[in-house]
Design an enzyme around this catalytic site. Sequence first.
Site, short mmCIF file in Angstrom:
data_model
loop_
_atom_site.label_atom_id
_atom_site.label_comp_id
_atom_site.label_asym_id
_atom_site.label_seq_id
_atom_site.Cartn_x
_atom_site.Cartn_y
_atom_site.Cartn_z
NE ARG A 179 -5.37 -8.27 -0.77
CZ ARG A 179 -6.00 -7.19 -0.34
NH1 ARG A 179 -7.31 -7.07 -0.52
NH2 ARG A 179 -5.35 -6.23 0.25
CE LYS A 203 -11.39 -0.88 3.01
NZ LYS A 203 -10.63 -1.62 4.04
NE ARG A 246 -5.57 1.74 2.22
CZ ARG A 246 -6.25 0.78 1.60
NH1 ARG A 246 -6.96 1.03 0.54
NH2 ARG A 246 -6.21 -0.45 2.08
NE ARG A 293 -3.07 -4.80 3.99
CZ ARG A 293 -3.82 -5.89 3.76
NH1 ARG A 293 -3.38 -7.10 4.07
NH2 ARG A 293 -5.00 -5.76 3.23
NE ARG A 345 -8.47 -10.52 2.12
CZ ARG A 345 -8.59 -9.20 2.25
NH1 ARG A 345 -9.75 -8.62 2.05
NH2 ARG A 345 -7.56 -8.45 2.58
P1 AMP Z 1 -6.85 -2.88 -0.39
O1 AMP Z 1 -7.19 -3.93 -1.39
O2 AMP Z 1 -7.81 -1.75 -0.36
O3 AMP Z 1 -6.60 -3.46 1.00
O4 AMP Z 1 -5.45 -2.24 -0.85
C1 AMP Z 1 -4.26 -3.03 -0.93
C2 AMP Z 1 -3.05 -2.11 -0.92
O5 AMP Z 1 -3.09 -1.22 -2.04
C3 AMP Z 1 -2.93 -1.19 0.29
O6 AMP Z 1 -2.34 -1.83 1.41
C4 AMP Z 1 -2.05 -0.07 -0.28
O7 AMP Z 1 -0.70 -0.48 -0.37
C5 AMP Z 1 -2.57 0.06 -1.70
N1 AMP Z 1 -3.69 1.06 -1.78
C6 AMP Z 1 -5.00 0.79 -2.07
N2 AMP Z 1 -5.72 1.92 -2.05
C7 AMP Z 1 -4.87 2.92 -1.72
C8 AMP Z 1 -5.02 4.31 -1.51
N3 AMP Z 1 -6.22 4.93 -1.63
N4 AMP Z 1 -3.91 5.03 -1.18
C9 AMP Z 1 -2.71 4.45 -1.07
N5 AMP Z 1 -2.49 3.14 -1.24
C10 AMP Z 1 -3.56 2.36 -1.57
#
Ligand code: AMP
Length: 189
Positions: free
Chosen positions: A135, A13, A88, A146, A127
């Site tokens: 991260r 994404k 999400r 996740r 990554r």
């Molecule tokens: P990402 O970088 O999109 O993979 O997000 C990393 C982490 O941030 C996720 O595993 C969640 O813990 C949190 N997170 C990001 N976006 C959301 C969302 N829309 N709702 C809830 N938690 C989020």
Amino acid sequence: MNIILFGPPGAGKGTQAEKLVADKGMVQLSTGDMLRAAIAAGTELGLKAKEIIDRGDLVSDDIMVGMIQERMASDEAQSGVILDGFPRTVAQAEALDKMMTDMGIDLAHVVEIKVDEAALFARIEKRAAETGGERSDDNADVLAKRLKVYHENTAPVLPYYEAQGKLKTVNGMDSIDEVSQQINEILAS
Ligand code: AMP
């Protein structure tokens, strides 16, 4: 034009959002990036979010909806956004619909980047190696969590958008350029 890029962790994404920003001048709203910025800034929200993210859980809908609402109202968002990592949950999708209706704007497409999940573990390891482990949630244990959270809370968002006729799917196992081309075709349709 406002679009959502949808898919499990490691689907690509962020990579595809960055390409759209570079090629089309669209604005990327990544909730993961916003949370990581809050963590880096050491805010109260950042401290709370770090614990949740490191467990592989989701930050609460209230916090996430508030965060997106603020950014959707900003000047930079007015020419159209790519939502990356939001919504999400079905509750977030419903809140987004309401927000967009209130703002008088449309959601054009929800692009699902479909991937073979066995490949995600290798991608996330790659990554982690490339980013020097930047991260803290990029490891096999947290990824498994996740993915579980993705299936339980996030995948139900797909039928929600399918019912609205907005769901389009691209093959996330193709090369970055091929996926990008498939997304461009959807955006042009
Ligand atoms: P990402 O970088 O999109 O993979 O997000 C990393 C982490 O941030 C996720 O595993 C969640 O813990 C949190 N997170 C990001 N976006 C959301 C969302 N829309 N709702 C809830 N938690 C989020």
